[in-house]
Design an enzyme around this catalytic site. Structure first.
Site, mmCIF file in Angstrom:
data_model
loop_
_atom_site.group_PDB
_atom_site.id
_atom_site.type_symbol
_atom_site.label_atom_id
_atom_site.label_comp_id
_atom_site.label_asym_id
_atom_site.label_seq_id
_atom_site.Cartn_x
_atom_site.Cartn_y
_atom_site.Cartn_z
ATOM 1 N N LYS A 53 0.691 -1.072 0.095
ATOM 2 C CA LYS A 53 -0.093 -0.056 0.066
ATOM 3 C C LYS A 53 0.682 1.012 0.448
ATOM 4 C CE LYS A 53 -4.101 -1.173 2.088
ATOM 5 N NZ LYS A 53 -5.315 -2.170 2.898
ATOM 6 N N LYS A 105 -6.154 -10.751 -6.294
ATOM 7 C CA LYS A 105 -6.818 -10.492 -5.697
ATOM 8 C C LYS A 105 -8.102 -10.429 -5.942
ATOM 9 C CE LYS A 105 -6.406 -8.626 -1.614
ATOM 10 N NZ LYS A 105 -6.261 -8.616 0.053
ATOM 11 N N LYS A 120 -12.219 -5.241 -2.814
ATOM 12 C CA LYS A 120 -13.477 -4.509 -1.823
ATOM 13 C C LYS A 120 -12.667 -2.731 -2.532
ATOM 14 C CE LYS A 120 -14.289 -5.430 2.600
ATOM 15 N NZ LYS A 120 -12.882 -4.945 3.146
HETATM 16 P P1 TYM Z 1 -10.821 -7.249 4.833
HETATM 17 O O1 TYM Z 1 -11.761 -6.193 5.222
HETATM 18 O O2 TYM Z 1 -10.034 -6.804 4.240
HETATM 19 O O3 TYM Z 1 -11.022 -7.966 4.111
HETATM 20 C C1 TYM Z 1 -11.898 -9.460 5.326
HETATM 21 C C2 TYM Z 1 -11.849 -11.221 4.900
HETATM 22 O O4 TYM Z 1 -11.831 -10.659 3.275
HETATM 23 C C3 TYM Z 1 -10.710 -12.369 3.521
HETATM 24 N N1 TYM Z 1 -10.685 -11.996 1.675
HETATM 25 C C4 TYM Z 1 -10.592 -12.464 1.145
HETATM 26 N N2 TYM Z 1 -10.157 -13.745 0.810
HETATM 27 C C5 TYM Z 1 -10.525 -14.706 0.010
HETATM 28 N N3 TYM Z 1 -10.144 -14.028 -1.164
HETATM 29 C C6 TYM Z 1 -10.061 -12.691 -1.256
HETATM 30 N N4 TYM Z 1 -10.479 -12.475 -2.457
HETATM 31 C C7 TYM Z 1 -10.463 -12.393 -0.372
HETATM 32 N N5 TYM Z 1 -10.436 -10.677 -0.274
HETATM 33 C C8 TYM Z 1 -10.480 -10.209 1.455
HETATM 34 C C9 TYM Z 1 -9.940 -11.692 3.947
HETATM 35 O O5 TYM Z 1 -8.634 -12.539 4.411
HETATM 36 C C10 TYM Z 1 -10.573 -10.783 5.651
HETATM 37 O O6 TYM Z 1 -10.307 -12.281 5.954
HETATM 38 N N6 TYM Z 1 -7.805 -6.231 8.685
HETATM 39 C C11 TYM Z 1 -8.812 -6.968 8.162
HETATM 40 C C12 TYM Z 1 -9.397 -6.651 9.015
HETATM 41 C C13 TYM Z 1 -9.113 -7.112 10.123
HETATM 42 C C14 TYM Z 1 -9.292 -8.415 11.255
HETATM 43 C C15 TYM Z 1 -8.672 -8.464 12.176
HETATM 44 C C16 TYM Z 1 -9.559 -10.216 10.915
HETATM 45 C C17 TYM Z 1 -9.560 -6.143 11.711
HETATM 46 N N7 TYM Z 1 -8.821 -6.429 12.316
HETATM 47 C C18 TYM Z 1 -9.255 -9.176 13.048
HETATM 48 C C19 TYM Z 1 -9.431 -10.645 12.491
HETATM 49 C C20 TYM Z 1 -9.170 -10.789 13.142
HETATM 50 C C21 TYM Z 1 -8.859 -7.023 6.923
HETATM 51 O O7 TYM Z 1 -8.241 -5.660 6.309
HETATM 52 O O8 TYM Z 1 -9.535 -7.907 6.318
#
Ligand code: TYM
Length: 334
Positions: A114, A197, A200
């Protein structure tokens, strides 16, 4: 015996979740909430690391929570809340930042990607400490497992290191969590760029399937998904990334095995296969979308549910934080 704990969360960084969030995370959450004492947050503090319009952020936060519930997370069974409602998250993040190495944080690949994309001037310090806040989320709840997609693995590993370091230095305050990653669905790819990947925050919307999209729009995106010129429905991640990605989505949503789907479409073209997948997607997401929109029609009720759940989260989080403060020698307020 009390149930083991689970923690996970998503950023409210778009108007809708995308199918990677659903397949890579939400589907596991829904199953695991039956056997775990589960905590699911909408991580709005994390979303502040990107530019946000305040009223849009509020709306995206409600939308994300509504989609959790619509996808089957039950707020009476699991604790589903908004991260900023529980003050302990920001406080523990500060504490953990004091035991995180600068070099260690610099090695996080999401930060490197990023910050390279935005350039140093547009990269805020919050983006750098993002994984430390994530560690605080997880460690506050004495979490046993963290179900995530593959892109979050490194952050959960940092969380483990910080927990072990704190425990060794100050005495046991944290349970050391393990990441749980469903290997076959850990990474869903963009439909137009099947080596990247699905995200969002993708630059183009054409390859992203949104949970809240009109079903006809999702069907159209699937029909236009990038494939190859071979013409046979066959899984081969290297040679056929587009078709392989569609097969993974198909299998995940139907619970079927990939070879069975290959057999069904043997000798038929990509058009038929895509039409079949579009039907599966519309069938799965139609009811989720409808339920989410119903929940969003009554924001006051949704806010009430979130507040009640945050109160439950507060209890666990405050106990951990008090113990941490004590162990570190912060003078107690009497
Ligand atoms: P975020 O909001 O980017 O994504 C949420 C969850 O979706 C999964 N994910 C995917 N899995 C498979 N294929 C994809 N293309 C894909 N895109 C997203 C992510 O792996 C995630 O599980 N940092 C985290 C949010 C967070 C979090 C936490 C997660 C903050 N605190 C504590 C677990 C525990 C994030 O940005 O997820």
């Amino acid at each position: 015996m009390s149930k083991p704990r689970l923690y996970s969360g998503m950023q409210p960084s778009a108007d809708s979740l995308q199918i990677g969030n659903y397949i890579g995370a939400l589907m596991q959450w829904r199953d695991l909430q039956e056997t775990y004492d589960a905590y699911f947050s909408v991580v709005d503090l994390h979303a502040l690391t990107q530019p946000n319009d305040p009223s849009e952020l509020r709306e995206k936060t409600r939308r994300t929570a509504a989609q959790y519930i619509a996808a089957g997370i039950e707020p009476s069974k699991s604790t589903l809340y908004v991260q900023s409602h529980v003050r302990a998250h920001a406080e523990l993040a500060w504490i953990l930042s004091t035991i995180t190495g600068f070099g260690e944080a610099s090695r996080m690949t999401q930060f490197k990607d990023k910050s390279q994309r935005y350039g140093a001037d547009a990269t805020n310090v919050g983006l750098f400490t993002y994984p430390v806040l994530m560690a605080a989320d997880i460690l506050l709840y004495q979490t046993d497992i963290v179900p995530v997609g593959d892109d979050q693995k490194q952050h959960v590993e940092l969380t483990r290191d910080l927990a072990e370091r704190f425990n060794a230095r100050y005495g046991d305050a944290f349970r050391v969590p393990i990441p749980v990653i469903q290997q076959d669905t850990a990474r869903i790819y963009d439909l137009q760029m099947p080596t990247a990947k699905m995200s969002k925050s993708a630059e183009s919307d054409a390859g992203v399937l949104w949970l809240l999209d009109d079903p006809a729009a999702s069907a159209k995106k699937i029909m236009r998904a990038v494939t190859d010129s071979e013409g046979s429905v066959r899984y081969d991640r290297e040679a056929k990334p587009g078709v392989s990605n569609l097969l993974v989505i198909y299998a995940a949503l139907t619970g079927r095995q990939i070879p069975a789907i290959e057999d069904e479409y043997a000798g038929r073209g990509y058009g038929d296969f895509k039409k079949g997948l579009a039907e599966v997607v519309v069938e799965e997401f139609g009811p989720v979308r409808q339920r989410a929109l119903e929940l969003l029609d009554d924001p006051a009720e949704l806010d009430r549910v979130l507040a009640a759940n945050a109160a439950r989260a507060d209890e666990v989080a405050d106990a951990t934080l008090a113990d941490v403060y004590d162990k570190m020698g912060l003078l107690r307020r009497v």
